[in-house]
Enzyme design. Structure first.
Site, PDB file in Angstrom:
ATOM      1  N   ARG A   1       8.592  67.868 -24.613  1.00 16.50           N
ATOM      2  CA  ARG A   1       9.970  67.605 -24.212  1.00 16.50           C
ATOM      3  C   ARG A   1      10.197  67.941 -22.740  1.00 16.50           C
ATOM      4  O   ARG A   1      10.965  67.293 -22.041  1.00 16.50           O
ATOM      5  CB  ARG A   1      10.931  68.427 -25.090  1.00 16.50           C
ATOM      6  CG  ARG A   1      12.377  68.069 -24.819  1.00 16.50           C
ATOM      7  CD  ARG A   1      13.291  68.515 -25.909  1.00 16.50           C
ATOM      8  NE  ARG A   1      13.365  69.960 -26.035  1.00 16.50           N
ATOM      9  CZ  ARG A   1      14.427  70.596 -26.530  1.00 16.50           C
ATOM     10  NH1 ARG A   1      15.452  69.920 -26.965  1.00 16.50           N
ATOM     11  NH2 ARG A   1      14.429  71.903 -26.627  1.00 16.50           N
TER      12      ARG A   1
ATOM     13  N   ARG B   1      19.093  62.242 -27.848  1.00 19.47           N
ATOM     14  CA  ARG B   1      18.075  63.277 -27.628  1.00 19.47           C
ATOM     15  C   ARG B   1      18.796  64.571 -27.314  1.00 19.47           C
ATOM     16  O   ARG B   1      19.742  64.573 -26.500  1.00 19.47           O
ATOM     17  CB  ARG B   1      17.170  62.962 -26.419  1.00 19.47           C
ATOM     18  CG  ARG B   1      16.442  61.661 -26.445  1.00 19.47           C
ATOM     19  CD  ARG B   1      15.445  61.537 -27.564  1.00 19.47           C
ATOM     20  NE  ARG B   1      14.366  62.513 -27.512  1.00 19.47           N
ATOM     21  CZ  ARG B   1      13.512  62.700 -28.520  1.00 19.47           C
ATOM     22  NH1 ARG B   1      13.634  62.011 -29.634  1.00 19.47           N
ATOM     23  NH2 ARG B   1      12.530  63.574 -28.425  1.00 19.47           N
TER      24      ARG B   1
ATOM     25  N   HIS C   1      31.381  62.760 -28.547  1.00 17.73           N
ATOM     26  CA  HIS C   1      30.978  63.054 -29.925  1.00 17.73           C
ATOM     27  C   HIS C   1      32.033  62.481 -30.865  1.00 17.73           C
ATOM     28  O   HIS C   1      33.240  62.686 -30.646  1.00 17.73           O
ATOM     29  CB  HIS C   1      30.857  64.571 -30.121  1.00 17.73           C
ATOM     30  CG  HIS C   1      30.428  64.944 -31.501  1.00 17.73           C
ATOM     31  ND1 HIS C   1      29.121  64.787 -31.931  1.00 17.73           N
ATOM     32  CD2 HIS C   1      31.123  65.409 -32.553  1.00 17.73           C
ATOM     33  CE1 HIS C   1      29.046  65.165 -33.198  1.00 17.73           C
ATOM     34  NE2 HIS C   1      30.246  65.539 -33.600  1.00 17.73           N
TER      35      HIS C   1
END
Ligand code: GAR
Length: 220
Positions: free
Chosen positions: A68, A94, A112
Site C-alpha cells: 500500500r 481505497r 460519504h
C-alpha cells in the site's frame, strides 16, 4: 482570486465528480479541477473527465499488490506533479493510510452516503432501512486517519419512508450528494472553513439554502 488546483479521485461512475466539474466550470468558482485520478483503469468517470478536457491519471493499485505504501507514494507523486492543493475523494474506494493523510492535512475531502457519525462503512442505505431510521443523507468531511470520522463540512438530509427500497433511497441521497459536495469544495477552496477542536467553523455569509447544509453546532 487564484483558484485552488483540485484533484478528484474516483473508483467508479463518477457522478459526484461530474457535479464538481459542473460547479467548477463557472469561472467564479474558487476551485479548478486540475486532475481526475483513479485506482481503477476501467472507472467510467475517467472517460467523462477526459471528455470535459480534464487531465486524468491512473494509479492502478493492483500492480502494487499488497504494498500500500508504494501505491500511495505513486499517487502522492502524481498529485505533486499536477501541483494539487485540494483532494476530493468521490467514490474512491481505497482506504488511505495515516502517512498519506498526514501529507495533506485538512486538504482531503470525502463524501460519504450517510449522516455521519451514523452508518460509517459500506452498505449505508441498506443499513439505514434495516435500522428503521426516519431520515438519512450524505456528509462531506475532512479525511482523518480514522475512517469516515473527520470534521464535517456539509451534510444533506433526506427523508426515509417506511416502504423505501435501497434503490429509491440511494437515488434520493445521490441528489443531495450532488448539492453538498460543490458547496463544501467552494467553502474549503475559498479558505472559509476553519477546523477548531475537530469541528468545522464556516466564515462569511452563506445563503439560507446553503445554511441548511452546514453542520449545526450546539451554542456555547
Ligand atoms: C457515492 O454515493 C459516494 O457517496 C459513495 O460512493 C458513491 C460514488 O458514486 N462513497 C462511499 O461509499 C465512500 N465510502 P459516484 O461515483 O457516482 O460519485
Amino acid at each position: 482570486m487564484t483558484r485552488k488546483r483540485t484533484a478528484i479521485l474516483i473508483s467508479g461512475r463518477g457522478s459526484n465528480m461530474s457535479a464538481l466539474i459542473a460547479a467548477a466550470s463557472d469561472a467564479g468558482y474558487p476551485a479548478e479541477i486540475a486532475l481526475v485520478g483513479s485506482n481503477r483503469p476501467e472507472a467510467a468517470g475517467l472517460q467523462r473527465a477526459a471528455e470535459a478536457g480534464i487531465p486524468t491519471a491512473i494509479v492502478d493499485h493492483t500492480i502494487y499488490g499488497k504494498d500500500r505504501t508504494a501505491f500511495e507514494r505513486a499517487l502522492h507523486d502524481v498529485l505533486l506533479q499536477h501541483r494539487i492543493q485540494i483532494i476530493c475523494l468521490a467514490g474512491f474506494m481505497r482506504l488511505l493510510s495515516p502517512w498519506f493523510i498526514a501529507q495533506w492535512p485538512n486538504r482531503i475531502l470525502n463524501i460519504h452516503p450517510a449522516l455521519l457519525p451514523s452508518f460509517k462503512g459500506l452498505d449505508t442505505h441498506r443499513r439505514a432501512i434495516e435500522a428503521g431510521a426516519s431520515e438519512h443523507g450524505a456528509t462531506v468531511h475532512f479525511v482523518v486517519a480514522e475512517m469516515d470520522s473527520g470534521p464535517v463540512v456539509a451534510q444533506g438530509r433526506v427523508p426515509l419512508f417506511p416502504d423505501d427500497t435501497e434503490t429509491a433511497l440511494a437515488a434520493r441521497v445521490l441528489a443531495v450528494e450532488h448539492r453538498i459536495y460543490p458547496l463544501a469544495l467552494k467553502l474549503v477552496a475559498s479558505d472559509r472553513v476553519r477546523v477548531d477542536d475537530g469541528r468545522c467553523i464556516v466564515c462569511g455569509a452563506v445563503s439560507a439554502e446553503e445554511a441548511t447544509l452546514l453542520p449545526r453546532h450546539p451554542a456555547h
